[in-house]
Design a protein around this motif. Structure first.
Motif: not given
Length: 335
Positions: A222-245
């Motif tokens: 959640v903290a990592v996703a919030d760090m990217w959020a202000p740019l309004q461009r990148f969205y963090l998807e975190v699954g059980d065994d992977y993460a994708l920006l």
């Protein structure tokens, strides 16, 4: 985290996408681009932009006069590309167009390519042209193709030209200065979250093959996703065994090469030897597009760029990302 205004976001995205942001304003700029330059010129604007980079990555862009350079992104330049870059800078700077002597700032491509070829004779001129296009036209936006319209005649040769950016010389000084210092990220000064962000910026994909980074991300997603959020461009998807920006600015992938890449990734099973990957691409290309020719190199680039599969110990293995999509093949599933 403080919100970013549109002008701040434009400057940041320019650095992320093209590595260089110049403070100069020219007549052809859109109003939004002018505004981003005005914000950049203000102390508070510079502080806000630099602050975003420092919070996420632990480092701010390199400055030289009214220009910024950011080379921490996905593409690290191999040695031959650095040689081509420096030789191109030298060849273009020595032209009257780059020095502002000629009003139209147009140069012929062929002499520049020939000059670079003398510095890297092991590369063919076609390869050199491709590298120059990828660096100066697509990435840095310092050269713009300017090919005059001519009537087509059999066996005629069309001369190719480039428009030279007004701030080419100052941007060149910035690039040379940065290359001299090596621009090696200071990993020791980066926090665990900043190290995760650096990895995501470069690879856009993270899994358990990077155990320390993966553990940090899982505990702080959640903290990592919030760090990217202000740019309004990148969205963090975190699954059980992977993460994708995920990049909201990327075009929707609809090319033949992408769909073949997806089919190849989903067909890999326990893994396919690197030597056999080309044949797998060829086979699935025929199943999906029997009437068309699909470039194998571009398919492999789509596999890597979209994190659909990774090469490990000489074998290509699908990542969990490939499972997010479905694709229908012909008579065979390619296994």
């Amino acid at each position: 985290m403080a919100e970013l205004e549109k002008a701040h976001r434009l400057a940041i995205n320019q650095l992320l996408d093209h590595a260089i942001f110049t403070g100069s304003i020219d007549q052809g700029m859109r109003q939004s681009e002018r505004k981003s330059r005005e914000v950049y010129q203000s102390p508070s604007g510079r502080q806000r932009i630099q602050g975003w980079f420092s919070r996420l990555f632990g480092e701010a862009p390199t400055g030289f006069r009214d220009n910024w350079l950011w080379l921490m992104g996905p593409e690290k330049l191999p040695a031959t590309h650095v040689t081509v870059l420096l030789a191109t800078l030298k060849a273009v700077i020595n032209t009257p167009a780059a020095q502002g002597i000629e009003a139209d700032r147009v140069i012929e491509a062929r002499p520049v390519i020939a000059a670079v070829h003398s510095a890297v004779p092991e590369l063919g001129e076609r390869k050199i042209r491709k590298i120059i296009d990828s660096l100066f036209v697509e990435r840095f936006k310092l050269l713009t193709p300017d090919n005059p319209e001519v009537a087509e005649e059999k066996n005629s040769t069309v001369q190719e030209y480039w428009d030279v950016a007004e701030d080419f010389v100052s941007a060149a000084q910035l690039l040379v200065s940065a290359l001299k210092t090596g621009l090696k990220p200071n990993l020791e000064s980066a926090t665990p979250l900043q190290q995760v962000n650096r990895y995501l910026l470069k690879h856009r994909y993270l899994d358990q093959t990077q155990p320390q980074l993966w553990a940090t991300l899982k505990a702080n997603k959640v903290a990592v996703a919030d760090m990217w959020a202000p740019l309004q461009r990148f969205y963090l998807e975190v699954g059980d065994d992977y993460a994708l920006l995920l990049d909201g600015a990327r075009r929707q992938l609809q090319s033949r090469q992408y769909f073949v890449a997806l089919a190849v990734a989903r067909s890999l099973g326990a893994g396919v030897p690197d030597a056999d990957l080309g044949q797998r691409i060829k086979m699935l290309s025929r199943q999906l597009y029997s009437e068309a020719v699909v470039n194998q190199t571009q398919v492999k680039e789509e596999i890597e760029n979209n994190s659909l599969a990774q090469e490990k110990n000489g074998f290509w293995i699908a990542t969990p990302v490939a499972k997010r999509f479905a694709i229908t093949l012909g008579d065979s599933d390619g296994k």
